[in-house]
Scaffold this motif. Structure first.
Motif, PDB file in Angstrom:
ATOM      1  N   GLY A  86       9.098   5.618  -9.802  1.00 43.45           N
ATOM      2  CA  GLY A  86       8.712   4.235  -9.519  1.00 43.45           C
ATOM      3  C   GLY A  86       7.453   4.142  -8.676  1.00 43.45           C
ATOM      4  O   GLY A  86       6.608   3.274  -8.897  1.00 43.45           O
ATOM      5  N   SER A  87       7.325   5.055  -7.697  1.00 42.60           N
ATOM      6  CA  SER A  87       6.125   5.061  -6.848  1.00 42.60           C
ATOM      7  C   SER A  87       4.875   5.357  -7.666  1.00 42.60           C
ATOM      8  O   SER A  87       3.837   4.696  -7.512  1.00 42.60           O
ATOM      9  CB  SER A  87       6.280   6.092  -5.727  1.00 42.60           C
ATOM     10  N   TRP A  88       4.965   6.355  -8.541  1.00 42.75           N
ATOM     11  CA  TRP A  88       3.827   6.710  -9.385  1.00 42.75           C
ATOM     12  C   TRP A  88       3.466   5.565 -10.335  1.00 42.75           C
ATOM     13  O   TRP A  88       2.282   5.243 -10.504  1.00 42.75           O
ATOM     14  CB  TRP A  88       4.144   7.971 -10.188  1.00 42.75           C
ATOM     15  N   LEU A  89       4.472   4.947 -10.929  1.00 41.58           N
ATOM     16  CA  LEU A  89       4.205   3.848 -11.859  1.00 41.58           C
ATOM     17  C   LEU A  89       3.567   2.668 -11.137  1.00 41.58           C
ATOM     18  O   LEU A  89       2.649   2.034 -11.670  1.00 41.58           O
ATOM     19  CB  LEU A  89       5.504   3.415 -12.546  1.00 41.58           C
ATOM     20  N   THR A  90       4.042   2.378  -9.924  1.00 43.50           N
ATOM     21  CA  THR A  90       3.449   1.285  -9.152  1.00 43.50           C
ATOM     22  C   THR A  90       1.994   1.572  -8.822  1.00 43.50           C
ATOM     23  O   THR A  90       1.125   0.710  -8.958  1.00 43.50           O
ATOM     24  CB  THR A  90       4.243   1.043  -7.857  1.00 43.50           C
ATOM     25  N   LEU A  91       1.722   2.807  -8.384  1.00 45.86           N
ATOM     26  CA  LEU A  91       0.336   3.168  -8.077  1.00 45.86           C
ATOM     27  C   LEU A  91      -0.555   3.010  -9.300  1.00 45.86           C
ATOM     28  O   LEU A  91      -1.681   2.507  -9.199  1.00 45.86           O
ATOM     29  CB  LEU A  91       0.286   4.604  -7.556  1.00 45.86           C
ATOM     30  N   ILE A  92      -0.061   3.419 -10.469  1.00 44.27           N
ATOM     31  CA  ILE A  92      -0.880   3.366 -11.688  1.00 44.27           C
ATOM     32  C   ILE A  92      -1.176   1.932 -12.092  1.00 44.27           C
ATOM     33  O   ILE A  92      -2.332   1.586 -12.384  1.00 44.27           O
ATOM     34  CB  ILE A  92      -0.184   4.129 -12.828  1.00 44.27           C
TER      35      ILE A  92
ATOM     36  N   TYR B 102      -6.790  -7.640  -0.282  1.00 39.51           N
ATOM     37  CA  TYR B 102      -5.469  -7.712   0.336  1.00 39.51           C
ATOM     38  C   TYR B 102      -4.387  -7.277  -0.645  1.00 39.51           C
ATOM     39  O   TYR B 102      -3.493  -6.483  -0.312  1.00 39.51           O
ATOM     40  CB  TYR B 102      -5.177  -9.124   0.828  1.00 39.51           C
ATOM     41  N   TRP B 103      -4.440  -7.782  -1.869  1.00 38.93           N
ATOM     42  CA  TRP B 103      -3.385  -7.516  -2.841  1.00 38.93           C
ATOM     43  C   TRP B 103      -3.414  -6.068  -3.319  1.00 38.93           C
ATOM     44  O   TRP B 103      -2.366  -5.479  -3.601  1.00 38.93           O
ATOM     45  CB  TRP B 103      -3.510  -8.491  -4.015  1.00 38.93           C
ATOM     46  N   LEU B 104      -4.594  -5.468  -3.393  1.00 36.29           N
ATOM     47  CA  LEU B 104      -4.674  -4.049  -3.718  1.00 36.29           C
ATOM     48  C   LEU B 104      -4.063  -3.211  -2.601  1.00 36.29           C
ATOM     49  O   LEU B 104      -3.335  -2.243  -2.856  1.00 36.29           O
ATOM     50  CB  LEU B 104      -6.128  -3.649  -3.950  1.00 36.29           C
ATOM     51  N   GLY B 105      -4.371  -3.578  -1.347  1.00 38.05           N
ATOM     52  CA  GLY B 105      -3.760  -2.865  -0.228  1.00 38.05           C
ATOM     53  C   GLY B 105      -2.251  -3.015  -0.216  1.00 38.05           C
ATOM     54  O   GLY B 105      -1.513  -2.044   0.001  1.00 38.05           O
ATOM     55  N   LEU B 106      -1.766  -4.241  -0.465  1.00 36.40           N
ATOM     56  CA  LEU B 106      -0.329  -4.485  -0.502  1.00 36.40           C
ATOM     57  C   LEU B 106       0.334  -3.692  -1.622  1.00 36.40           C
ATOM     58  O   LEU B 106       1.402  -3.084  -1.431  1.00 36.40           O
ATOM     59  CB  LEU B 106      -0.066  -5.979  -0.691  1.00 36.40           C
ATOM     60  N   GLY B 107      -0.284  -3.676  -2.800  1.00 41.97           N
ATOM     61  CA  GLY B 107       0.284  -2.929  -3.914  1.00 41.97           C
ATOM     62  C   GLY B 107       0.363  -1.444  -3.634  1.00 41.97           C
ATOM     63  O   GLY B 107       1.366  -0.788  -3.957  1.00 41.97           O
ATOM     64  N   MET B 108      -0.683  -0.888  -3.017  1.00 34.99           N
ATOM     65  CA  MET B 108      -0.666   0.536  -2.692  1.00 34.99           C
ATOM     66  C   MET B 108       0.368   0.833  -1.608  1.00 34.99           C
ATOM     67  O   MET B 108       1.041   1.872  -1.644  1.00 34.99           O
ATOM     68  CB  MET B 108      -2.052   0.992  -2.233  1.00 34.99           C
ATOM     69  N   ARG B 109       0.533  -0.067  -0.648  1.00 32.96           N
ATOM     70  CA  ARG B 109       1.552   0.144   0.381  1.00 32.96           C
ATOM     71  C   ARG B 109       2.948   0.140  -0.241  1.00 32.96           C
ATOM     72  O   ARG B 109       3.816   0.914   0.153  1.00 32.96           O
ATOM     73  CB  ARG B 109       1.442  -0.923   1.472  1.00 32.96           C
ATOM     74  N   SER B 110       3.150  -0.739  -1.223  1.00 39.60           N
ATOM     75  CA  SER B 110       4.467  -0.783  -1.872  1.00 39.60           C
ATOM     76  C   SER B 110       4.751   0.497  -2.642  1.00 39.60           C
ATOM     77  O   SER B 110       5.913   0.874  -2.818  1.00 39.60           O
ATOM     78  CB  SER B 110       4.538  -1.994  -2.812  1.00 39.60           C
ATOM     79  N   ALA B 111       3.699   1.173  -3.106  1.00 35.82           N
ATOM     80  CA  ALA B 111       3.883   2.419  -3.855  1.00 35.82           C
ATOM     81  C   ALA B 111       4.119   3.616  -2.951  1.00 35.82           C
ATOM     82  O   ALA B 111       4.842   4.541  -3.316  1.00 35.82           O
ATOM     83  CB  ALA B 111       2.666   2.680  -4.740  1.00 35.82           C
ATOM     84  N   LEU B 112       3.521   3.603  -1.759  1.00 35.56           N
ATOM     85  CA  LEU B 112       3.486   4.811  -0.934  1.00 35.56           C
ATOM     86  C   LEU B 112       4.370   4.765   0.303  1.00 35.56           C
ATOM     87  O   LEU B 112       4.672   5.820   0.878  1.00 35.56           O
ATOM     88  CB  LEU B 112       2.043   5.079  -0.482  1.00 35.56           C
ATOM     89  N   LEU B 113       4.771   3.579   0.745  1.00 33.36           N
ATOM     90  CA  LEU B 113       5.500   3.478   2.000  1.00 33.36           C
ATOM     91  C   LEU B 113       6.994   3.267   1.760  1.00 33.36           C
ATOM     92  O   LEU B 113       7.393   2.707   0.734  1.00 33.36           O
ATOM     93  CB  LEU B 113       4.947   2.322   2.838  1.00 33.36           C
ATOM     94  N   PRO B 114       7.823   3.687   2.709  1.00 36.29           N
ATOM     95  CA  PRO B 114       9.270   3.449   2.585  1.00 36.29           C
ATOM     96  C   PRO B 114       9.583   1.956   2.631  1.00 36.29           C
ATOM     97  O   PRO B 114       8.841   1.168   3.221  1.00 36.29           O
ATOM     98  CB  PRO B 114       9.854   4.190   3.790  1.00 36.29           C
TER      99      PRO B 114
END
Length: 283
Positions: free
Chosen positions: A141-147, A211-223
């Protein structure tokens, strides 16, 4: 072969060649390595600070936001720089002279900018996985979100870069855009959670893709527990898709119109005039 397909194929080859050349050109290598190295050093110094009362490292949280910022910068600033430089050196004029040349040119830009964005992202992410504790990047899920965040972010920001690049015929003047872009970074929650900023700044930061790119990347990488410091205590994936999608749609409507107008203004006389002005500045 269909003319557009032939132009796309030529653009693809051009993009691959430019991408490879970026790794044998000293200036391109410096531009790729040095900014990422500076960002990593800054985040290392932030490791001792924590996010609010969570006890989580601010450096680790900033790492994920910086990845989103990197995508936005590549989409906007790299496209803008390529467009202004190649407008001045005559590349655009030569592309205009070919059948479907502008279409092929844009395909090439998409290829090279996308490739450089992925390399820049990996240049931060790979050492970050070893230097920063707490990243939750071990699931499909993390990888898919990042992509999907990466792809949608590029689609949303590259048209902005094309519009900005069409506004400047001189690459030296394009630097004036850095100040407002850095201002957007400051109010986009990249290094400090947006919830800790003044209330009147929060809606402004949410209007723009950074902002939204940062938020999306945080959702992929952070607990998941780090979501408590986000607005609404949610990763807001639907809103991320909606805002970035809106920017992408607007960009793909506006950018072709502006680029066509810019291409119509390109001529041998205009190119000669710009070169003459450049020579006058040197002398």
């Amino acid at each position: 072969m269909n003319p557009l397909a032939a132009a796309a194929r030529a653009g693809l080859r051009r993009g691959v060649i430019e991408f490879k050349q970026s790794f044998i050109t000293a200036q391109d290598l410096v531009g790729l390595v040095v900014p990422n190295l500076i960002l990593i050093i800054v985040m290392i110094f932030m490791r001792g600070s924590t996010v609010g009362t969570t006890g989580f490292s601010l450096g680790t949280m900033s790492l994920s936001g910086v990845l989103g910022m990197s995508v936005a910068f590549s989409g906007m600033m790299t496209v803008m720089q390529h467009l202004t430089i190649e407008r001045e050196d005559g590349t655009l004029l030569r592309a205009k002279a070919l059948p479907n040349g502008m279409f092929g040119y844009l395909v090439g830009k998409v290829v090279v900018v996308s490739g450089l964005t992925v390399v820049g992202l990996l240049a931060i992410l790979i050492p970050g996985l070893f230097l920063f504790d707490g990243l939750a990047f071990d699931t499909v899920g993390s990888w898919l979100t990042l992509i999907w965040v990466l792809v949608l972010g590029l689609v949303a920001t590259m048209p902005i870069g094309a519009v900005l690049g069409s506004m400047f015929s001189n690459p030296r003047n394009a630097g004036v855009t850095m100040l407002p872009v850095m201002g957007l970074v400051a109010i986009s929650g990249i290094f400090v959670p947006l919830t800790e900023m003044a209330g009147w700044l929060q809606p402004i930061g949410q209007l723009f893709p950074i902002y939204w790119l940062g938020l999306g990347m945080r959702s992929a990488l952070l607990p998941d527990q780090l979501v408590v410091v986000e607005i609404g205590q949610s990763w807001r994936h639907l809103e991320t898709v909606g805002v970035l999608g809106a920017w992408a749609i607007a960009g793909f409507i506006v950018a072709p119109i502006i680029l066509r107008r810019m291409a119509r203004r390109e001529s041998g006389a205009a190119l000669a005039q710009r070169r003459e002005k450049a020579l006058q500045r040197i002398t």
